[in-house]
Write an enzyme that holds these catalytic residues in place. Structure first.
Site, PDB file in Angstrom:
ATOM      1  N   HIS A  72       1.105  -0.894   0.099  1.00 29.05           N
ATOM      2  CA  HIS A  72       0.295  -0.104   0.046  1.00 29.05           C
ATOM      3  C   HIS A  72       1.348   1.190   0.441  1.00 29.05           C
ATOM      4  O   HIS A  72       1.775   0.682   0.594  1.00 29.05           O
ATOM      5  CB  HIS A  72      -0.742   0.229   1.224  1.00 29.05           C
ATOM      6  CG  HIS A  72      -2.089  -1.199   0.917  1.00 29.05           C
ATOM      7  ND1 HIS A  72      -3.219  -0.750   1.724  1.00 29.05           N
ATOM      8  CD2 HIS A  72      -2.189  -2.150   0.482  1.00 29.05           C
ATOM      9  CE1 HIS A  72      -4.235  -1.844   1.122  1.00 29.05           C
ATOM     10  NE2 HIS A  72      -3.591  -2.385   0.632  1.00 29.05           N
ATOM     11  N   TYR A 201      -9.291   5.405   7.322  1.00 31.98           N
ATOM     12  CA  TYR A 201      -9.484   6.111   8.272  1.00 31.98           C
ATOM     13  C   TYR A 201     -10.316   7.579   8.179  1.00 31.98           C
ATOM     14  O   TYR A 201     -10.526   8.513   7.743  1.00 31.98           O
ATOM     15  CB  TYR A 201      -8.412   6.749   8.976  1.00 31.98           C
ATOM     16  CG  TYR A 201      -7.409   5.410   9.367  1.00 31.98           C
ATOM     17  CD1 TYR A 201      -7.012   5.316  10.191  1.00 31.98           C
ATOM     18  CD2 TYR A 201      -6.630   5.137   7.626  1.00 31.98           C
ATOM     19  CE1 TYR A 201      -6.020   4.322  10.582  1.00 31.98           C
ATOM     20  CE2 TYR A 201      -5.852   3.816   8.035  1.00 31.98           C
ATOM     21  CZ  TYR A 201      -5.081   4.057   9.990  1.00 31.98           C
ATOM     22  OH  TYR A 201      -4.221   2.638   9.553  1.00 31.98           O
ATOM     23  N   PRO A 293      -4.835   0.287  18.051  1.00 29.75           N
ATOM     24  CA  PRO A 293      -4.413   0.402  17.101  1.00 29.75           C
ATOM     25  C   PRO A 293      -4.944   0.995  15.781  1.00 29.75           C
ATOM     26  O   PRO A 293      -4.341   0.695  15.106  1.00 29.75           O
ATOM     27  CB  PRO A 293      -5.489  -0.748  16.880  1.00 29.75           C
ATOM     28  CG  PRO A 293      -6.751  -0.691  17.674  1.00 29.75           C
ATOM     29  CD  PRO A 293      -5.950  -0.235  19.193  1.00 29.75           C
ATOM     30  N   LYS A 297       0.725   0.019  14.703  1.00 31.58           N
ATOM     31  CA  LYS A 297       2.559   0.094  15.357  1.00 31.58           C
ATOM     32  C   LYS A 297       2.816  -1.229  16.347  1.00 31.58           C
ATOM     33  O   LYS A 297       3.657  -1.572  16.747  1.00 31.58           O
ATOM     34  CB  LYS A 297       2.206   1.230  16.070  1.00 31.58           C
ATOM     35  CG  LYS A 297       2.557   2.863  15.480  1.00 31.58           C
ATOM     36  CD  LYS A 297       3.842   2.289  14.828  1.00 31.58           C
ATOM     37  CE  LYS A 297       3.933   3.631  14.087  1.00 31.58           C
ATOM     38  NZ  LYS A 297       3.287   2.911  12.388  1.00 31.58           N
ATOM     39  N   TYR A 385       3.387   6.764   9.476  1.00 33.70           N
ATOM     40  CA  TYR A 385       2.896   5.742   9.282  1.00 33.70           C
ATOM     41  C   TYR A 385       3.781   4.895   9.142  1.00 33.70           C
ATOM     42  O   TYR A 385       3.338   3.674   8.846  1.00 33.70           O
ATOM     43  CB  TYR A 385       1.427   6.222   8.343  1.00 33.70           C
ATOM     44  CG  TYR A 385       0.830   4.955   8.795  1.00 33.70           C
ATOM     45  CD1 TYR A 385      -0.738   5.190   8.590  1.00 33.70           C
ATOM     46  CD2 TYR A 385       1.159   3.705   8.154  1.00 33.70           C
ATOM     47  CE1 TYR A 385      -1.403   4.120   8.851  1.00 33.70           C
ATOM     48  CE2 TYR A 385      -0.465   2.783   7.325  1.00 33.70           C
ATOM     49  CZ  TYR A 385      -1.747   2.613   8.167  1.00 33.70           C
ATOM     50  OH  TYR A 385      -2.362   2.524   8.415  1.00 33.70           O
TER      51      TYR A 385
END
Length: 391
Positions: A72, A201, A293, A297, A385
């Protein structure tokens, strides 16, 4: 039994550490309290940072990941029916993430360990770590109905937040930092292709939602729910209806529905235990730290811990210097706290607190607009990220 490194726990951290030590010519024994089937099927994390992907490849455990994993190059943020894509490679110099479930990572590492690694004992319950502050620590464990002792030079506790390793550090030497959030994640697995090719998200006035996946044919989705929610209290159609509301956009995007095969609720917690080392006992992964979550991580932090330990022990083997082992806790905690910060920021950015005020709602929107309108803010998110570098 005797070995150089006794590893408690055969999750991804313990298994990867055993592989890294094997490749460095250092022997180890892995003790896992559960059976193999449980380890290979317990649903956990699914996002691998760039550094984790690189380490698995270097360790010889990346072949199936590269074949079946889903690379991704970004995520999508949604709020007020708007859509904004964060392009990771463009913002980080080419870094990305991989969708590849923890279950699959464990399967790959178990196969390698059983093929050419050191002993891996399933259904071997660690009972205590003794002599951690001496040159000869021991792990008392029960296997096949009898108690035994594993004599070690070093012990690494990869046995999670309720394991025995952390309990071996005297309470008067420890500091604990934690935060419990007043909400959790209702997560589902569904036999339906993902409705978007990257993670989504979503910040919504009714609560957070996440669209993720486990494969091209299996979707993984989450809803923010009140703390203590029973997963069975939500009907399947009720879940899909709520997901549809929270992912709604101004364009023609639609959420595809399918049979739900699994439901569960994940509590949200931030936790750090300091120090991560006591004598010759080293903590790694959830034994030392837990993150909500939202930032993906948890598994990746555990990988950072065991990479740090393996490199430090290899350095000692090659040079005779224990300098890097002595710095293990300090080195790991620098990365841990940055990941805790990132996970906290992502959680507070996207989740609506039960008692949120209109001011706090507008602050969340302002932060999201800042990310969407500022390359600097967007880069900070992308760098966090895709992962903080291993030292």
């Amino acid at each position: 039994m005797r070995t150089t490194v006794g590893i408690i726990g055969a999750g991804p951290a313990g298994l990867l550490l055993a592989r890294l030590l094997h490749n460095a010519g250092i022997d180890s024994v892995v003790l896992e309290s559960r059976d193999r089937a449980y380890v290979e099927h317990r649903q956990r994390a699914g996002i691998l940072e760039q550094g984790t992907v690189d380490v698995l490849r270097e360790a010889g455990a990346g072949e199936r990941m590269d074949r079946e994993g889903l690379q991704h190059d970004g995520i999508e943020l949604r709020y007020d029916k708007k859509r904004h894509r964060v392009d990771f490679p463009a913002l980080t110099g080419g870094r990305s993430v991989m969708v590849y479930a923890q279950t699959e990572v464990c399967k790959d590492l178990i196969a390698l360990q059983l093929k050419d690694g050191g002993p891996l004992l399933f259904e071997a319950e660690a009972l205590a770590v003794e002599g951690a502050d001496t040159d000869a620590p021991k792990i008392r464990f029960r296997h096949e109905g009898r108690e035994d002792v594993l004599e070690c030079e070093y012990v690494v506790g990869c046995d999670g937040s309720w394991g025995v390793a952390r309990k071996a550090i005297p309470a008067e030497l420890t500091k604990v930092f934690e935060r419990t959030y007043p909400f959790g994640w209702l997560g589902i697995l569904a036999d339906v292709p993902p409705s978007h090719d990257e993670l989504v998200y979503a910040r919504h006035d009714r609560g957070f939602a996440l669209l993720s996946m486990r494969s091209p044919s299996v979707s993984r989705l989450y809803l923010q729910v009140p703390e203590g929610t029973d997963a069975d209290s939500w009907g399947d159609e009720e879940i899909w209806d709520e997901l549809e509301r929270r992912f709604e956009t101004d364009d023609d995007w639609t959420l595809d529905r399918g049979p739900i095969t699994q439901k569960s609720v994940t509590p949200m917690r931030s936790y750090v235990h300091e120090p991560m080392r006591y004598g010759r006992l080293f903590l790694a992964g959830d034994a030392a730290h837990i993150v909500p979550p939202t930032g993906a991580k948890g598994l990746n932090l555990a990988v950072g811990d065991v990479v740090t330990f393996a490199r430090a022990l290899t350095y000692q083997k090659e040079t005779g210097s224990a300098e890097r082992l002595d710095a293990y806790s300090e080195t790991c905690l620098r990365r841990v706290w940055q990941a805790e910060r990132f996970s906290y920021d992502m959680t507070s950015l996207l989740h609506r607190a039960p008692e949120a005020t209109p001011f706090e709602d507008r602050m969340q929107r302002a932060r999201l607009e800042r990310i969407a309108g500022s390359k600097a803010a967007e880069t900070d998110l992308a760098e966090g990220y895709t992962g903080f570098p291993f030292e």
